[in-house]
Design an enzyme around this catalytic site. Structure first.
Site, PDB file in Angstrom:
ATOM      1  N   ASN A 109       0.828  -1.212   0.000  1.00  0.00           N
ATOM      2  CA  ASN A 109       0.000   0.000   0.000  1.00  0.00           C
ATOM      3  C   ASN A 109       0.857   1.256   0.000  1.00  0.00           C
ATOM      4  OD1 ASN A 109      -2.065  -1.772   0.125  1.00  0.00           O
ATOM      5  ND2 ASN A 109      -2.570  -1.420   2.272  1.00  0.00           N
ATOM      6  N   HIS A 126       5.890  -0.464  -2.554  1.00  0.00           N
ATOM      7  CA  HIS A 126       5.479   0.315  -3.730  1.00  0.00           C
ATOM      8  C   HIS A 126       5.561   1.819  -3.496  1.00  0.00           C
ATOM      9  CE1 HIS A 126       3.057  -3.424  -5.280  1.00  0.00           C
ATOM     10  NE2 HIS A 126       4.353  -3.554  -5.415  1.00  0.00           N
ATOM     11  N   CYS A 158       8.105  21.721 -10.369  1.00  0.00           N
ATOM     12  CA  CYS A 158       8.854  21.947  -9.133  1.00  0.00           C
ATOM     13  C   CYS A 158       8.855  23.434  -8.754  1.00  0.00           C
ATOM     14  CB  CYS A 158      10.285  21.449  -9.367  1.00  0.00           C
ATOM     15  SG  CYS A 158      11.405  21.794  -8.011  1.00  0.00           S
ATOM     16  N   CYS A 161      12.754  24.631  -9.433  1.00  0.00           N
ATOM     17  CA  CYS A 161      13.412  24.696 -10.747  1.00  0.00           C
ATOM     18  C   CYS A 161      12.446  24.521 -11.911  1.00  0.00           C
ATOM     19  CB  CYS A 161      14.518  23.643 -10.827  1.00  0.00           C
ATOM     20  SG  CYS A 161      13.875  21.967 -11.045  1.00  0.00           S
TER      21      CYS A 161
HETATM   22  N1  APR Z   1     -10.670  -7.196   4.093  1.00  0.00           N
HETATM   23  C1  APR Z   1      -9.850  -8.090   3.474  1.00  0.00           C
HETATM   24  N2  APR Z   1      -9.738  -8.164   2.131  1.00  0.00           N
HETATM   25  C2  APR Z   1     -10.476  -7.310   1.392  1.00  0.00           C
HETATM   26  C3  APR Z   1     -11.348  -6.373   1.979  1.00  0.00           C
HETATM   27  C4  APR Z   1     -11.436  -6.331   3.394  1.00  0.00           C
HETATM   28  N3  APR Z   1     -12.250  -5.481   4.040  1.00  0.00           N
HETATM   29  N4  APR Z   1     -11.959  -5.685   0.977  1.00  0.00           N
HETATM   30  C5  APR Z   1     -11.466  -6.169  -0.167  1.00  0.00           C
HETATM   31  N5  APR Z   1     -10.572  -7.149   0.062  1.00  0.00           N
HETATM   32  C6  APR Z   1      -9.792  -7.927  -0.892  1.00  0.00           C
HETATM   33  C7  APR Z   1     -10.260  -7.839  -2.321  1.00  0.00           C
HETATM   34  O1  APR Z   1     -11.346  -8.709  -2.568  1.00  0.00           O
HETATM   35  C8  APR Z   1      -8.993  -8.249  -3.071  1.00  0.00           C
HETATM   36  O2  APR Z   1      -8.877  -9.653  -3.178  1.00  0.00           O
HETATM   37  O3  APR Z   1      -8.479  -7.366  -0.927  1.00  0.00           O
HETATM   38  C9  APR Z   1      -7.876  -7.713  -2.171  1.00  0.00           C
HETATM   39  C10 APR Z   1      -7.209  -6.472  -2.724  1.00  0.00           C
HETATM   40  O4  APR Z   1      -6.550  -6.809  -3.909  1.00  0.00           O
HETATM   41  P1  APR Z   1      -5.964  -5.702  -4.890  1.00  0.00           P
HETATM   42  O5  APR Z   1      -6.972  -4.619  -5.091  1.00  0.00           O
HETATM   43  O6  APR Z   1      -5.447  -6.398  -6.085  1.00  0.00           O
HETATM   44  O7  APR Z   1      -4.798  -5.037  -4.011  1.00  0.00           O
HETATM   45  P2  APR Z   1      -3.290  -5.493  -3.878  1.00  0.00           P
HETATM   46  O8  APR Z   1      -3.171  -6.973  -3.818  1.00  0.00           O
HETATM   47  O9  APR Z   1      -2.725  -4.687  -2.778  1.00  0.00           O
HETATM   48  O10 APR Z   1      -2.696  -4.993  -5.251  1.00  0.00           O
HETATM   49  C11 APR Z   1      -1.325  -5.135  -5.479  1.00  0.00           C
HETATM   50  O11 APR Z   1      -1.501  -3.931  -7.525  1.00  0.00           O
HETATM   51  O12 APR Z   1      -2.199  -2.197  -8.917  1.00  0.00           O
HETATM   52  C12 APR Z   1      -1.240  -2.638  -8.053  1.00  0.00           C
HETATM   53  O13 APR Z   1       0.340  -1.242  -7.131  1.00  0.00           O
HETATM   54  C13 APR Z   1      -0.966  -1.709  -6.900  1.00  0.00           C
HETATM   55  O14 APR Z   1      -0.002  -2.290  -4.762  1.00  0.00           O
HETATM   56  C14 APR Z   1      -1.015  -2.620  -5.697  1.00  0.00           C
HETATM   57  C15 APR Z   1      -0.810  -3.991  -6.300  1.00  0.00           C
END
Ligand code: APR
Length: 255
Positions: A109, A126, A158, A161
């Site tokens: 995150n 990230h 910026c 600059c």
């Molecule tokens: N509690 C637990 N899980 C949850 C909740 C909740 N309240 N709400 C949603 N989820 C689940 C979703 O169903 C999904 O499976 O959390 C997961 C989030 O997945 P992503 O949106 O893909 O997030 P993430 O795995 O962090 O993504 C990885 O992808 O786009 C890139 O850079 C971005 O860091 C990110 C990376």
């Protein structure tokens, strides 16, 4: 509605955490969902169903036309950063760390909520959307400073600059920060238990970290709404909201 066995699964997960010498948490967008921050994927769509990540969050497109990224940032800033506060899931990880049951939080995150909640050892794989820099003179800018510049021009420049600004986040197509990744790999290898919270586990290399834990003999506990590719190899999978599960889990571990 709660799965009938969530209580039992939390109890089993707590036993693993209590018995472990080294527990590491690996978090994704789902842990911040209850803070009002939209996830990227998963139930109900997610940000990437509204914004094409190839355009809005890739380094190739950012180099070609950064205004897409900045428009995206402007759209989501109020929702993502203004109102968002750590939720009980972030706070439960703080409690586990303070009680000596959690070594570190490795997060995908960029919202900064783990540190804001009080977690001490946080690895931001990230980057963070609270920090910005100038691509010419490398000046560092806070979120508020970048926001002020964005109010003046799109894309923003910026204040020192007039060079182009960028967020300190890892865009698609970029390498992860090397020293953070190295530390995350070491932690994952040496963890007896990796606690995965709120990640779809589809974006690599980050999603490979729980696999490293498994390969080195550790167990993986997953708390996620919806399926992940690692569910089959997890010692415990709890398909429920993080803000609901984590406080109960921490309470059961710490007692
Ligand atoms: N509690 C637990 N899980 C949850 C909740 C909740 N309240 N709400 C949603 N989820 C689940 C979703 O169903 C999904 O499976 O959390 C997961 C989030 O997945 P992503 O949106 O893909 O997030 P993430 O795995 O962090 O993504 C990885 O992808 O786009 C890139 O850079 C971005 O860091 C990110 C990376």
């Amino acid at each position: 509605m709660e799965q009938p066995d969530v209580g039992k699964l939390i109890f089993r997960a707590a036993g693993l955490l209590r018995a472990a010498r080294r527990v590491v948490a690996f978090t994704g967008a789902g842990i911040s969902a209850d803070s009002g921050i939209p996830t990227y994927r998963g139930a109900g769509g997610g940000l990437w169903s509204r914004y094409d990540p190839d355009k809005y969050a890739s380094i190739d497109y950012f180099r070609k036309d950064p205004s897409y990224y900045w428009r995206f940032f402007r759209d989501v800033r109020h929702q993502v950063l203004e109102a968002a506060q750590p939720n009980p899931a972030h706070l439960a990880l703080v409690e586990l760390e303070r009680a000596g049951h959690l070594e570190a939080v490795i997060t995908q995150n960029i919202d900064g909520l783990h540190a804001e909640a009080g977690s001490r050892r946080v690895l931001e794989l990230h980057g963070s959307t609270r920090r910005f820099s100038c691509q010419s003179c490398l000046a560092r800018l806070s979120l508020d400073e970048a926001w002020e510049r964005l109010a003046l021009a799109l894309p923003p420049s910026c204040p020192q600059c007039e060079g182009p600004l960028r967020p300190d986040v890892v865009l698609f197509g970029e390498m992860l920060p090397e020293c953070v990744l190295r530390e995350a790999i070491e932690l994952s290898r040496s963890a007896d238990v990796m606690l995965v919270v709120g990640s779809s586990l589809v974006v690599h290399p980050a999603a490979g970290l729980p696999i490293l834990t498994r390969e080195h003999g550790g167990r993986v506990v997953i708390v996620n709404v919806g399926e992940t590719p690692l569910d089959q190899v997890a010692a415990v999978k709890i398909d429920a909201g993080a803000a609901h599960v984590l406080p109960r889990l921490a309470g059961s571990v710490i007692q």
